[in-house]
Write a protein that holds these residues in place. Structure first.
Motif, mmCIF file in Angstrom:
data_model
loop_
_atom_site.group_PDB
_atom_site.id
_atom_site.type_symbol
_atom_site.label_atom_id
_atom_site.label_comp_id
_atom_site.label_asym_id
_atom_site.label_seq_id
_atom_site.Cartn_x
_atom_site.Cartn_y
_atom_site.Cartn_z
ATOM 1 N N GLN A 1 21.528 -13.608 22.368
ATOM 2 C CA GLN A 1 21.225 -12.334 23.048
ATOM 3 C C GLN A 1 21.386 -11.155 22.074
ATOM 4 O OE1 GLN A 1 23.584 -14.616 24.929
ATOM 5 N NE2 GLN A 1 21.531 -15.494 25.203
ATOM 6 N N LEU A 2 21.048 -11.390 20.811
ATOM 7 C CA LEU A 2 21.159 -10.339 19.799
ATOM 8 C C LEU A 2 20.134 -9.235 20.097
ATOM 9 C CD1 LEU A 2 23.035 -10.347 17.236
ATOM 10 C CD2 LEU A 2 20.940 -10.692 15.903
ATOM 11 N N PRO A 3 20.537 -7.976 20.011
ATOM 12 C CA PRO A 3 19.605 -6.876 20.288
ATOM 13 C C PRO A 3 18.604 -6.699 19.141
ATOM 14 C CG PRO A 3 21.762 -6.013 19.685
ATOM 15 C CD PRO A 3 21.912 -7.501 19.756
ATOM 16 N N VAL A 4 17.454 -7.303 19.272
ATOM 17 C CA VAL A 4 16.415 -7.257 18.239
ATOM 18 C C VAL A 4 15.088 -6.855 18.859
ATOM 19 C CG1 VAL A 4 17.526 -9.000 16.779
ATOM 20 C CG2 VAL A 4 15.882 -9.712 18.522
ATOM 21 N N ILE A 5 14.236 -6.242 18.045
ATOM 22 C CA ILE A 5 12.882 -5.857 18.450
ATOM 23 C C ILE A 5 11.952 -6.215 17.289
ATOM 24 C CG2 ILE A 5 11.360 -3.952 19.120
ATOM 25 C CD1 ILE A 5 13.905 -2.435 20.042
ATOM 26 N N ILE A 6 10.764 -6.705 17.594
ATOM 27 C CA ILE A 6 9.764 -7.013 16.572
ATOM 28 C C ILE A 6 8.563 -6.101 16.764
ATOM 29 C CG2 ILE A 6 8.195 -8.775 15.644
ATOM 30 C CD1 ILE A 6 10.149 -10.903 16.717
ATOM 31 N N THR A 7 8.059 -5.524 15.660
ATOM 32 C CA THR A 7 6.794 -4.789 15.690
ATOM 33 C C THR A 7 5.818 -5.469 14.742
ATOM 34 O OG1 THR A 7 7.388 -3.243 13.915
ATOM 35 C CG2 THR A 7 7.986 -2.602 16.161
ATOM 36 N N ARG A 8 4.562 -5.527 15.146
ATOM 37 C CA ARG A 8 3.515 -6.134 14.309
ATOM 38 C C ARG A 8 2.371 -5.135 14.164
ATOM 39 N NH1 ARG A 8 4.038 -11.758 17.599
ATOM 40 N NH2 ARG A 8 5.826 -12.595 16.444
ATOM 41 N N CYS A 9 2.180 -4.675 12.953
ATOM 42 C CA CYS A 9 1.197 -3.622 12.694
ATOM 43 C C CYS A 9 -0.084 -4.182 12.085
ATOM 44 C CB CYS A 9 1.786 -2.571 11.759
ATOM 45 S SG CYS A 9 2.128 -3.193 10.093
ATOM 46 N N SER A 10 -1.139 -3.408 12.211
ATOM 47 C CA SER A 10 -2.386 -3.723 11.517
ATOM 48 C C SER A 10 -2.315 -3.158 10.097
ATOM 49 C CB SER A 10 -3.581 -3.165 12.292
ATOM 50 O OG SER A 10 -3.482 -1.761 12.431
ATOM 51 N N ASN A 11 -3.411 -3.222 9.352
ATOM 52 C CA ASN A 11 -3.403 -2.829 7.940
ATOM 53 C C ASN A 11 -3.122 -1.335 7.777
ATOM 54 O OD1 ASN A 11 -4.598 -5.496 7.777
ATOM 55 N ND2 ASN A 11 -5.231 -4.924 5.719
ATOM 56 N N ASN A 12 -2.030 -1.019 7.078
ATOM 57 C CA ASN A 12 -1.670 0.370 6.802
ATOM 58 C C ASN A 12 -2.366 0.885 5.547
ATOM 59 O OD1 ASN A 12 1.608 1.264 7.987
ATOM 60 N ND2 ASN A 12 0.288 -0.305 8.831
ATOM 61 N N TYR A 13 -2.536 2.203 5.487
ATOM 62 C CA TYR A 13 -2.988 2.862 4.262
ATOM 63 C C TYR A 13 -2.381 4.250 4.225
ATOM 64 C CZ TYR A 13 -6.245 5.572 7.121
ATOM 65 O OH TYR A 13 -6.785 6.426 8.056
ATOM 66 N N GLY A 14 -2.310 4.833 3.034
ATOM 67 C CA GLY A 14 -1.753 6.170 2.882
ATOM 68 C C GLY A 14 -1.016 6.325 1.569
ATOM 69 N N PRO A 15 -0.265 7.422 1.388
ATOM 70 C CA PRO A 15 0.462 7.682 0.136
ATOM 71 C C PRO A 15 1.478 6.590 -0.191
ATOM 72 C CG PRO A 15 0.378 9.654 1.495
ATOM 73 C CD PRO A 15 -0.145 8.535 2.343
ATOM 74 N N HIS A 16 1.702 6.376 -1.464
ATOM 75 C CA HIS A 16 2.712 5.461 -2.021
ATOM 76 C C HIS A 16 2.303 3.991 -2.023
ATOM 77 C CE1 HIS A 16 5.500 8.758 -2.219
ATOM 78 N NE2 HIS A 16 5.564 8.908 -0.904
ATOM 79 N N GLN A 17 1.102 3.664 -1.547
ATOM 80 C CA GLN A 17 0.726 2.251 -1.507
ATOM 81 C C GLN A 17 0.338 1.758 -2.897
ATOM 82 O OE1 GLN A 17 -2.535 1.232 1.172
ATOM 83 N NE2 GLN A 17 -1.565 -0.725 1.635
ATOM 84 N N HIS A 18 0.751 0.534 -3.231
ATOM 85 C CA HIS A 18 0.465 -0.037 -4.547
ATOM 86 C C HIS A 18 -1.033 -0.246 -4.714
ATOM 87 C CE1 HIS A 18 0.533 -2.837 -7.955
ATOM 88 N NE2 HIS A 18 1.757 -2.391 -8.191
ATOM 89 N N THR A 19 -1.509 -0.041 -5.932
ATOM 90 C CA THR A 19 -2.951 -0.092 -6.189
ATOM 91 C C THR A 19 -3.524 -1.509 -6.191
ATOM 92 O OG1 THR A 19 -2.467 0.048 -8.561
ATOM 93 C CG2 THR A 19 -3.055 2.096 -7.443
ATOM 94 N N GLU A 20 -2.709 -2.515 -5.932
ATOM 95 C CA GLU A 20 -3.251 -3.858 -5.740
ATOM 96 C C GLU A 20 -3.885 -3.992 -4.349
ATOM 97 O OE1 GLU A 20 0.062 -6.504 -6.106
ATOM 98 O OE2 GLU A 20 0.937 -5.970 -4.173
ATOM 99 N N LYS A 21 -3.549 -3.090 -3.429
ATOM 100 C CA LYS A 21 -4.071 -3.130 -2.063
ATOM 101 C C LYS A 21 -5.464 -2.487 -2.010
ATOM 102 C CE LYS A 21 -0.230 -4.858 -0.260
ATOM 103 N NZ LYS A 21 -0.135 -6.122 0.471
#
Length: 316
Positions: A170-190
């Motif tokens: 009964q550990l208090p945990v939450i999961i989020t699942r996102c789609s593909n992010n983009y924006g500042p600071h992203q590595h140029t391999e993406k």
């Protein structure tokens, strides 16, 4: 009394944007743990590194002895952004993905179990659901996990560990699942930063296969706002999909950016497709919209322009 949160992977793309967002919009004290790999670096943290409500530890979450030193206080929440994320690299060598994404998550869960933090929010990805065909309905939180590469398999494994700690302890945990992010600071391999930086330098832009693979694009600040809402309003055991309502083929993304930059589409070159390349991702985020009132606010046009401006400044 100010709240204390522990952010793991806060030198990376999404983690650093989240810390910057939280320092700007809340009065939280933030501890950041990152081992500083190629994708997480000091430059991503330079805008907030001297903030009085922020501190940093260069530790590896997969090494328990290091991680223990961070728990000199009790945290209101741990937000686990720390992950190896690049699919190509996972195909070449899966071991670092197993170590960070699974063992690291297990260590964090055990510290919550020991009472060192009140809850854990696991930042995951829509890639754990696998691939959709062109006319399939978008993924929901009830979609089965069907990962198709070592990266997504490691994230799915971590999600299952998190779920098991909720069911067993009964550990208090939450999961989020996102789609593909983009924006500042992203590595140029993406994809998006690769297209922008290559185009600005008049260099070849490579797209896998026919370029028709579809992704749902989410501007990173919208994602950060969603996680903040989950932190404040989410309940133990919750699972939320976070999407951008913006499905585009890789070729459409490349062509749009080239048009904005006034560059020729002749820069695009198609190369042999990647192994296990998922064809389409699409996210139904109706649950988070209904339950805690989040929806994306940045259009793709707005987000891409802001992203291009950031990389222009970075390249000087």
């Amino acid at each position: 009394m100010q709240k204390e949160i522990l952010v793991t992977g806060g030198a990376g793309f999404i983690g650093s944007n989240f810390i910057e967002y939280m320092l700007r919009n809340t009065d939280y004290n933030i501890t950041n743990v990152d081992k500083l790999t190629y994708a997480g670096n000091m430059l991503n943290m330079k805008d907030f590194s001297t903030d009085g409500r922020y501190r940093f530890f260069q530790f590896d979450i997969a090494i328990k002895e290091q991680l223990r030193m961070v728990f000199d206080r009790k945290y209101d929440a741990i937000l686990n952004f720390a992950a190896e994320t690049h699919v190509d690299r996972s195909i070449e060598n899966a071991e670092p993905f197993i170590k960070t994404n699974i063992h690291g998550t297990l260590n964090l869960l055990n510290f919550v179990l020991q009472g060192k933090a009140k809850k854990l929010i696991q930042i995951s990805t829509d890639e754990v659901y696998g691939s959709l065909n062109e006319n399939d309905f978008p993924f929901t939180e009830k979609s089965p996990l069907s990962p198709n590469n070592p990266y997504s398999a490691s994230k799915a494994s971590a999600d299952l560990l998190v779920r098991s700690y909720y069911q067993t302890y009964q550990l208090p945990v939450i999961i989020t699942r996102c789609s593909n992010n983009y924006g500042p600071h992203q590595h140029t391999e993406k994809l998006i930063p690769k297209i922008i930086t290559q185009a600005l330098q008049e260099k070849e832009i490579t797209l896998y296969g026919d370029g028709k693979n579809v992704r749902d694009w989410l501007y990173v600040e919208d994602h950060c706002r969603a996680i903040h809402k989950v932190l404040e309003q989410g309940q133990p055991g919750d699972l939320f999909n976070i999407g951008g309502a913006c499905e585009k083929t890789n070729e459409e993304v490349a062509s749009y950016i080239l048009d904005l930059l006034g560059k020729s589409k002749d820069l695009i070159t198609h190369v042999t497709d990647r192994k296990g390349h998922d064809r389409r991702y699409s996210i139904n985020f109706g649950k988070i919209k209904t339950k805690i009132g989040w929806h994306p606010t940045f259009s793709f046009e707005e987000g891409i322009k802001k992203t291009i401006d950031w990389y222009k400044r970075k390249l000087g």
